[in-house]
Design a protein around this motif. Structure first.
Motif, PDB file in Angstrom:
ATOM      1  N   ILE A   9       0.858  -1.201   0.000  1.00  0.00           N
ATOM      2  CA  ILE A   9       0.000   0.000   0.000  1.00  0.00           C
ATOM      3  C   ILE A   9       0.884   1.238   0.000  1.00  0.00           C
ATOM      4  CG2 ILE A   9      -1.956   1.185   1.045  1.00  0.00           C
ATOM      5  CD1 ILE A   9      -2.581  -1.335   2.626  1.00  0.00           C
ATOM      6  N   GLY A  10       0.720   2.091  -1.019  1.00  0.00           N
ATOM      7  CA  GLY A  10       1.478   3.334  -1.121  1.00  0.00           C
ATOM      8  C   GLY A  10       2.545   3.249  -2.201  1.00  0.00           C
ATOM      9  N   GLY A  15       7.368   2.174  -1.460  1.00  0.00           N
ATOM     10  CA  GLY A  15       6.446   1.155  -1.971  1.00  0.00           C
ATOM     11  C   GLY A  15       6.823   0.693  -3.368  1.00  0.00           C
ATOM     12  N   ILE A  32      -0.865  -0.659  -4.466  1.00  0.00           N
ATOM     13  CA  ILE A  32      -2.131   0.082  -4.387  1.00  0.00           C
ATOM     14  C   ILE A  32      -1.863   1.539  -4.014  1.00  0.00           C
ATOM     15  CG2 ILE A  32      -4.463   0.065  -3.395  1.00  0.00           C
ATOM     16  CD1 ILE A  32      -3.805  -2.807  -2.358  1.00  0.00           C
ATOM     17  N   LYS A  34      -3.566   5.651  -3.894  1.00  0.00           N
ATOM     18  CA  LYS A  34      -4.803   6.439  -4.004  1.00  0.00           C
ATOM     19  C   LYS A  34      -4.714   7.581  -5.008  1.00  0.00           C
ATOM     20  CE  LYS A  34      -4.075   9.407   0.037  1.00  0.00           C
ATOM     21  NZ  LYS A  34      -4.532   9.621   1.393  1.00  0.00           N
ATOM     22  N   ALA A 159       3.424   1.089   3.124  1.00  0.00           N
ATOM     23  CA  ALA A 159       4.415   2.124   2.745  1.00  0.00           C
ATOM     24  C   ALA A 159       3.674   3.415   2.436  1.00  0.00           C
ATOM     25  CB  ALA A 159       5.231   1.647   1.545  1.00  0.00           C
ATOM     26  N   THR A 160       2.813   3.807   3.362  1.00  0.00           N
ATOM     27  CA  THR A 160       1.925   4.955   3.119  1.00  0.00           C
ATOM     28  C   THR A 160       2.539   6.295   3.538  1.00  0.00           C
ATOM     29  OG1 THR A 160       0.892   4.321   5.197  1.00  0.00           O
ATOM     30  CG2 THR A 160      -0.282   3.719   3.196  1.00  0.00           C
ATOM     31  N   GLY A 169      -0.617  13.105  -0.561  1.00  0.00           N
ATOM     32  CA  GLY A 169      -1.107  11.720  -0.395  1.00  0.00           C
ATOM     33  C   GLY A 169      -0.892  11.115   0.973  1.00  0.00           C
ATOM     34  N   TRP A 177      -3.788   2.442  10.905  1.00  0.00           N
ATOM     35  CA  TRP A 177      -4.039   0.990  10.854  1.00  0.00           C
ATOM     36  C   TRP A 177      -3.047   0.241  11.745  1.00  0.00           C
ATOM     37  CZ3 TRP A 177      -3.063   1.644   4.991  1.00  0.00           C
ATOM     38  CH2 TRP A 177      -4.139   2.287   4.387  1.00  0.00           C
ATOM     39  N   ALA A 348       5.978  20.649   5.646  1.00  0.00           N
ATOM     40  CA  ALA A 348       7.210  19.934   6.023  1.00  0.00           C
ATOM     41  C   ALA A 348       7.625  18.986   4.904  1.00  0.00           C
ATOM     42  CB  ALA A 348       6.967  19.138   7.298  1.00  0.00           C
ATOM     43  N   GLN A 349       8.939  18.763   4.817  1.00  0.00           N
ATOM     44  CA  GLN A 349       9.420  17.787   3.833  1.00  0.00           C
ATOM     45  C   GLN A 349       9.397  16.378   4.400  1.00  0.00           C
ATOM     46  OE1 GLN A 349      13.066  18.657   1.856  1.00  0.00           O
ATOM     47  NE2 GLN A 349      12.324  20.592   1.059  1.00  0.00           N
ATOM     48  N   GLU A 378       8.880   6.331   5.227  1.00  0.00           N
ATOM     49  CA  GLU A 378       8.766   7.374   6.248  1.00  0.00           C
ATOM     50  C   GLU A 378       7.780   7.013   7.359  1.00  0.00           C
ATOM     51  OE1 GLU A 378       8.675  11.325   4.328  1.00  0.00           O
ATOM     52  OE2 GLU A 378       7.481  11.956   6.053  1.00  0.00           O
ATOM     53  N   ALA A 394      14.046   5.673   2.079  1.00  0.00           N
ATOM     54  CA  ALA A 394      12.902   5.061   1.378  1.00  0.00           C
ATOM     55  C   ALA A 394      13.373   3.915   0.477  1.00  0.00           C
ATOM     56  CB  ALA A 394      12.163   6.119   0.555  1.00  0.00           C
TER      57      ALA A 394
HETATM   58  C1  LIG Z   1       8.519  19.157  -1.155  1.00  0.00           C
HETATM   59  C2  LIG Z   1       9.372  17.977  -0.748  1.00  0.00           C
HETATM   60  C3  LIG Z   1      10.663  17.873  -1.242  1.00  0.00           C
HETATM   61  C4  LIG Z   1      11.475  16.796  -0.852  1.00  0.00           C
HETATM   62  N1  LIG Z   1      12.733  16.670  -1.396  1.00  0.00           N
HETATM   63  C5  LIG Z   1      13.504  15.612  -1.057  1.00  0.00           C
HETATM   64  C6  LIG Z   1      14.783  15.399  -1.686  1.00  0.00           C
HETATM   65  O1  LIG Z   1      15.172  16.114  -2.643  1.00  0.00           O
HETATM   66  N2  LIG Z   1      15.545  14.352  -1.244  1.00  0.00           N
HETATM   67  C7  LIG Z   1      15.132  13.508  -0.257  1.00  0.00           C
HETATM   68  O2  LIG Z   1      15.876  12.601   0.111  1.00  0.00           O
HETATM   69  N3  LIG Z   1      13.899  13.634   0.309  1.00  0.00           N
HETATM   70  C8  LIG Z   1      13.076  14.647  -0.081  1.00  0.00           C
HETATM   71  N4  LIG Z   1      11.823  14.762   0.466  1.00  0.00           N
HETATM   72  C9  LIG Z   1      11.355  13.701   1.410  1.00  0.00           C
HETATM   73  C10 LIG Z   1      10.915  12.442   0.638  1.00  0.00           C
HETATM   74  O3  LIG Z   1      10.145  12.829  -0.483  1.00  0.00           O
HETATM   75  C11 LIG Z   1      10.093  11.501   1.525  1.00  0.00           C
HETATM   76  O4  LIG Z   1      10.833  11.197   2.676  1.00  0.00           O
HETATM   77  C12 LIG Z   1       9.732  10.225   0.769  1.00  0.00           C
HETATM   78  O5  LIG Z   1       8.892  10.515  -0.344  1.00  0.00           O
HETATM   79  C13 LIG Z   1       9.017   9.214   1.684  1.00  0.00           C
HETATM   80  O6  LIG Z   1       8.732   8.081   0.898  1.00  0.00           O
HETATM   81  P1  LIG Z   1       7.576   7.065   1.264  1.00  0.00           P
HETATM   82  O7  LIG Z   1       7.484   6.126   0.116  1.00  0.00           O
HETATM   83  O8  LIG Z   1       7.789   6.516   2.615  1.00  0.00           O
HETATM   84  O9  LIG Z   1       6.243   7.952   1.378  1.00  0.00           O
HETATM   85  P2  LIG Z   1       5.496   8.905   0.318  1.00  0.00           P
HETATM   86  O10 LIG Z   1       6.423   9.383  -0.730  1.00  0.00           O
HETATM   87  O11 LIG Z   1       4.783   9.901   1.147  1.00  0.00           O
HETATM   88  O12 LIG Z   1       4.461   7.922  -0.381  1.00  0.00           O
HETATM   89  C14 LIG Z   1       3.379   7.342   0.306  1.00  0.00           C
HETATM   90  C15 LIG Z   1       2.303   7.002  -0.715  1.00  0.00           C
HETATM   91  O13 LIG Z   1       1.238   6.304  -0.046  1.00  0.00           O
HETATM   92  C16 LIG Z   1       0.009   6.731  -0.608  1.00  0.00           C
HETATM   93  N5  LIG Z   1      -1.087   6.474   0.341  1.00  0.00           N
HETATM   94  C17 LIG Z   1      -1.227   6.991   1.597  1.00  0.00           C
HETATM   95  N6  LIG Z   1      -2.377   6.551   2.165  1.00  0.00           N
HETATM   96  C18 LIG Z   1      -2.957   5.719   1.254  1.00  0.00           C
HETATM   97  C19 LIG Z   1      -4.161   4.976   1.252  1.00  0.00           C
HETATM   98  N7  LIG Z   1      -5.020   4.996   2.278  1.00  0.00           N
HETATM   99  N8  LIG Z   1      -4.460   4.251   0.156  1.00  0.00           N
HETATM  100  C20 LIG Z   1      -3.623   4.219  -0.923  1.00  0.00           C
HETATM  101  N9  LIG Z   1      -2.473   4.922  -0.989  1.00  0.00           N
HETATM  102  C21 LIG Z   1      -2.141   5.660   0.095  1.00  0.00           C
HETATM  103  C22 LIG Z   1       0.226   8.207  -0.849  1.00  0.00           C
HETATM  104  O14 LIG Z   1      -0.691   8.737  -1.791  1.00  0.00           O
HETATM  105  C23 LIG Z   1       1.673   8.243  -1.335  1.00  0.00           C
HETATM  106  O15 LIG Z   1       1.775   8.173  -2.739  1.00  0.00           O
HETATM  107  C24 LIG Z   1      10.985  15.814   0.069  1.00  0.00           C
HETATM  108  C25 LIG Z   1       9.672  15.926   0.534  1.00  0.00           C
HETATM  109  C26 LIG Z   1       8.872  16.988   0.136  1.00  0.00           C
HETATM  110  C27 LIG Z   1       7.457  17.079   0.639  1.00  0.00           C
END
Ligand SMILES: Cc1cc2nc3c(=O)[nH]c(=O)nc-3n(C[C@H](O)[C@H](O)[C@H](O)COP(=O)(O)OP(=O)(O)OC[C@H]3O[C@@H](n4cnc5c(N)ncnc54)[C@H](O)[C@@H]3O)c2cc1C
Length: 406
Positions: A9-10, A15, A32, A34, A159-160, A169, A177, A348-349, A378, A394
């Motif tokens: 998920i995510g 993910g 999956i 959203k 991995a949401t 997102g 959950w 926040a980033q 994250e 990630a």
């Molecule tokens: C503006 C910005 C700039 C950044 N720049 C950098 C950078 O240059 N370098 C760096 O190292 N880090 C950067 N970061 C941080 C980095 O993007 C995040 O730490 C990283 O994306 C986290 O990855 P993730 O896969 O855990 O979560 P996310 O990227 O947040 O992905 C989670 C996914 O889960 C999906 N999801 C959530 N709930 C549901 C649900 N109920 N059903 C289905 N899908 C769902 C979401 O839609 C999303 O697509 C930045 C962040 C931001 C906001």
């Protein structure tokens, strides 16, 4: 109904990586998401350029879980493995200052497209516009979607993401959950986020960007330090030099006053800067002090610094006494601002805090509480400094979870 070996998920970086790895290991995988596309947040990273890792990954650049936990995960798929992974997919990389790695195209969309192509080559079933509304564990995982569909799988990777930039997102569903399944959470704060100040003067110079050293103190004790671009805004300060310190500041704000100190000339000692200011003033004679300083500071800052030093703008440069000149120098080396609060998680980033890592096996990222449940990205209580450290977390955690080790 088709049953998958693993549902993820995510479709953020964690993910997507988990999906590709699980599928390469022969698993039937469903991813999956959203949003209407994969990697929505990835597109916004690095100001649209995606700083995807850093050559100098060290554990002191991470916060939250113990260094041992983070190292156990990252050592299984480190920055070199990440660079090789992307290069093998055909993404040409380049290195910038401080070891930061970007796609050579300078476009985050190249990273997302390359990953998309890899997902389709790996035969991962990607369900877009599919919001997960609930998960349930019986003989298998049953995942309910908002559109009424249900997905069934033997194993589940959540991995949401955290709760930062939730407009992209990551609204914290996975945290909710996981808590219901028995996991505990650490306190959640915004990290890598701009800072609001009590003083209103940053508004007068909003838009001015300087190269500065900034340190924060609480009860006169230094709690963090940063350097680089600092941007003055309508509410306070932003930019890498301060955003990286938000994680250290947040927990102290309830109990103490935190002050930011800004050194506008970090490459000079007070003595060296004084020599320059002295030279300028002496050579400007009857020119107003304001006009004499145009080569030293942006215009709007001159007005401010003179106000803080109690010097009239129209005073002749040559008539400034030594005492007042030293005041100017001292202020340029240490202007202070009192923190009122951090900007919201939306800006926040990254999220500081998340799933308590003590309840997760570092070698596999499998839950110690629920069998067949894994986490990546994250959502876990790990956040890194600015510079590619969060995306490396990630990729690494996505890889480890995607291996589905027991
Ligand atoms: C503006 C910005 C700039 C950044 N720049 C950098 C950078 O240059 N370098 C760096 O190292 N880090 C950067 N970061 C941080 C980095 O993007 C995040 O730490 C990283 O994306 C986290 O990855 P993730 O896969 O855990 O979560 P996310 O990227 O947040 O992905 C989670 C996914 O889960 C999906 N999801 C959530 N709930 C549901 C649900 N109920 N059903 C289905 N899908 C769902 C979401 O839609 C999303 O697509 C930045 C962040 C931001 C906001």
């Amino acid at each position: 109904m088709k049953k998958y070996d693993v549902a993820i998920i995510g479709a953020g970086p964690a993910g997507i990586m988990a999906s590709i790895i699980a599928s390469r290991n022969g698993k039937r995988v469903v991813l999956i998401e959203k949003n209407h596309q994969v990697g929505r947040k990835l597109l916004s990273t690095g100001n649209g350029r995606c700083n995807l890792t850093n050559r100098n990954i060290t554990m002191d650049r991470y916060h939250g879980a113990t260094p041992a936990f983070i190292e156990t995960v990252i050592s299984q798929f480190d920055q070199y493995a990440t660079m090789e992974f992307f290069q093998n997919l055909g993404l040409v990389l380049k290195e910038e200052d401080n070891g930061r790695i970007f796609p050579r195209t300078n476009q985050a969309s190249s990273v997302v497209e390359i990953l998309q192509q890899s997902l389709s080559r790996s035969n991962v079933d990607v369900l877009l516009e599919s919001q997960v509304t609930g998960i349930e564990r019986s003989a298998a995982w049953k995942i309910s979607l908002a559109n009424g569909r249900q997905v069934v799988s033997d194993q589940l990777i959540i991995a949401t993401g955290g709760r930062a930039a939730h407009q992209l997102g990551s609204t914290g569903d996975g945290l909710y959950w996981s808590k219901k399944l028995g996991h505990s959470l650490t306190a959640i704060y915004a990290a890598l986020v701009p800072i609001e100040t009590v003083e209103q003067w940053p508004k007068d110079i909003q838009g001015v960007k300087v190269d500065a050293r900034v340190w924060a103190t609480s009860n006169n004790k230094k709690i963090s330090e940063g350097a680089g671009d600092l941007l003055f805004t309508s509410y306070g300060v932003s930019g890498p030099a301060v955003m990286a310190q938000a994680g250290n500041i947040a927990p102290l704000l309830k109990t103490s006053q935190v002050v930011l100190h800004i050194d506008l000339f970090p490459d000079m000692t007070e003595g060296q800067l004084d020599q320059i200011v002295l030279h300028i003033l002496q050579n400007s004679g009857k020119t107003t002090v304001k006009d004499s300083l145009v080569g030293l500071l942006p215009n709007s800052m001159i007005t401010l610094i003179l106000k803080f030093s109690g010097i009239g703008e129209l005073k002749q440069a040559g008539a400034i006494p030594e005492r007042k000149r030293l005041d100017i120098v001292r202020i340029l080396k240490d202007i202070t601002l009192t923190v009122s609060k951090l900007r919201p998680l939306k800006e926040a980033q990254v999220t500081s805090g998340g799933l308590n890592a003590e309840e997760i096996n570092a070698r596999s990222l499998q839950s110690k509480i629920v069998k067949g449940l894994y986490f990546a990205g994250e959502i876990i209580d790990v956040d890194g400094d600015s510079g590619g450290f969060n995306l490396q977390w990630a990729w690494s955690s996505g890889y480890v979870a995607g291996m589905l080790a027991k």
